[in-house]
Design a protein around this motif. Sequence first.
Motif, PDB file in Angstrom:
ATOM      1  N   MET A  97      18.884  80.958  30.180  1.00 53.56           N
ATOM      2  CA  MET A  97      20.204  81.829  30.887  1.00 53.56           C
ATOM      3  C   MET A  97      19.492  83.402  30.779  1.00 53.56           C
ATOM      4  O   MET A  97      19.513  84.145  31.622  1.00 53.56           O
ATOM      5  CB  MET A  97      21.206  81.747  30.057  1.00 53.56           C
ATOM      6  N   LEU A 116      19.169  71.249  23.284  1.00 54.27           N
ATOM      7  CA  LEU A 116      19.771  71.501  24.595  1.00 54.27           C
ATOM      8  C   LEU A 116      20.503  72.764  24.834  1.00 54.27           C
ATOM      9  O   LEU A 116      20.085  73.681  25.945  1.00 54.27           O
ATOM     10  CB  LEU A 116      20.589  70.339  25.313  1.00 54.27           C
ATOM     11  N   CYS A 127      17.689  75.844  24.452  1.00 51.65           N
ATOM     12  CA  CYS A 127      16.832  75.935  25.661  1.00 51.65           C
ATOM     13  C   CYS A 127      17.790  76.400  26.772  1.00 51.65           C
ATOM     14  O   CYS A 127      17.343  77.213  27.801  1.00 51.65           O
ATOM     15  CB  CYS A 127      16.362  74.620  26.070  1.00 51.65           C
ATOM     16  N   THR A 128      19.021  75.880  26.705  1.00 54.15           N
ATOM     17  CA  THR A 128      19.787  76.583  27.931  1.00 54.15           C
ATOM     18  C   THR A 128      20.181  77.969  27.742  1.00 54.15           C
ATOM     19  O   THR A 128      19.934  78.755  28.849  1.00 54.15           O
ATOM     20  CB  THR A 128      21.402  75.891  27.921  1.00 54.15           C
ATOM     21  N   PRO A 155      18.827  72.189  31.483  1.00 55.31           N
ATOM     22  CA  PRO A 155      18.952  73.578  31.552  1.00 55.31           C
ATOM     23  C   PRO A 155      18.668  74.277  32.860  1.00 55.31           C
ATOM     24  O   PRO A 155      19.178  75.310  33.336  1.00 55.31           O
ATOM     25  CB  PRO A 155      18.513  74.177  30.427  1.00 55.31           C
ATOM     26  N   TRP A 203      21.045  73.856  35.439  1.00 54.13           N
ATOM     27  CA  TRP A 203      22.127  74.406  35.243  1.00 54.13           C
ATOM     28  C   TRP A 203      22.084  75.959  35.505  1.00 54.13           C
ATOM     29  O   TRP A 203      23.039  76.515  36.349  1.00 54.13           O
ATOM     30  CB  TRP A 203      22.845  74.442  33.828  1.00 54.13           C
ATOM     31  N   VAL A 204      20.892  76.519  35.331  1.00 57.43           N
ATOM     32  CA  VAL A 204      20.505  77.851  35.738  1.00 57.43           C
ATOM     33  C   VAL A 204      20.761  77.899  37.270  1.00 57.43           C
ATOM     34  O   VAL A 204      21.046  78.905  38.050  1.00 57.43           O
ATOM     35  CB  VAL A 204      19.508  78.427  35.046  1.00 57.43           C
ATOM     36  N   TYR A 209      15.411  68.236  27.988  1.00 56.99           N
ATOM     37  CA  TYR A 209      15.605  69.767  27.546  1.00 56.99           C
ATOM     38  C   TYR A 209      15.180  70.796  27.993  1.00 56.99           C
ATOM     39  O   TYR A 209      15.934  71.759  27.964  1.00 56.99           O
ATOM     40  CB  TYR A 209      15.155  69.661  25.849  1.00 56.99           C
TER      41      TYR A 209
END
Lengths: 221, 108
Positions: A187, A179, A182-183, A42, A45-46, A38
Amino acid sequence: MFLPVVAAALVLLSIGLYLAFFVAPIEAVMGFAQKIFYFHVPVAWVTFLSVILGAAFSIKYLLGRSEGSDRVARSAVEIAAVFGAMVLVTGPLWAYKAWGTPWVWDVRLTTFLVLELVLLSYLLIRAYAGPEGRKVAPGIAIFGVAQLPLVYFSVDLWRGPHPRVVTSGGLQPEMLAALVVCTLGFMLLYFALLRLRVEQLRCEHLVDDLHLLVEDMEMNS
Amino acid sequence: MKRDRVGNFIAIAILAAALSSMGEARASDSVPDSRIEVETEAWPPADFEPSTKLGDEAASGAEPFVYAAYVVIWALLVAYLVLLWRRQKRVGEEIEMLRRRLERLAGK
């Protein structure tokens, strides 16, 4: 605007932590170790987003030689390196439990490590190569973004041990909620950090100009 | 001189004959094959689905690793913020130094 964004990010990340540990069920295959996912995903992805921004503004700088673009590119790559380091530390912590070893030379892991090294090389060039580094570094940022598809699709192209839960659509709604929250939190935190670093670089640039101005004034007085 | 050449030629001819007869003798023997025939399989097999499954023993001790991962993320974030704060402090010191220099210039 900076403080509200940071506050919103912290609230979202707190909610995300709560959802991850108290709402999302224990995953059947990986057990409690899956909870790392979790934050790990993210953050990854960041990192990708930051690498893309760094390359986009590097291209903009190469085309227009705009100081603003250079500052955004440099800030984005620097933050990408920080988030990339988080990915590279949390991944092996999970792998130590899951695979019995913190590191395997799987394609996903190896390509991500190479990406991190590319980001670090960008920062080293910007720190130590002087004015010439400003011409070389954008090329390195573009090289980094060219590597992203390799990192992202490596688990599908070369079957390795790295899990691909998200891409195969195997998430329960509670897990997906944790998820997503948290993303979003990461961000917002990322954009707040980016804004902070860009402003800081602008201040440093202004101070350098002021130094030159004061030296001129001292020589003429 | 000529006798030496003839002698050398005879010696080489004898040696060549000996070597060829040895070669023929080895060729006529049945040579044992040291290679081991092993059935090989392509890996991963076509129906391979990568997955990670923890046994009960491995899954039971996962908590410290999960918490360590979360702590590491926040520690790195805090470390980066400290780095930014130190840079900002340095910029502030430089601005203060410039202000003093400007004040000196204004006083001249």
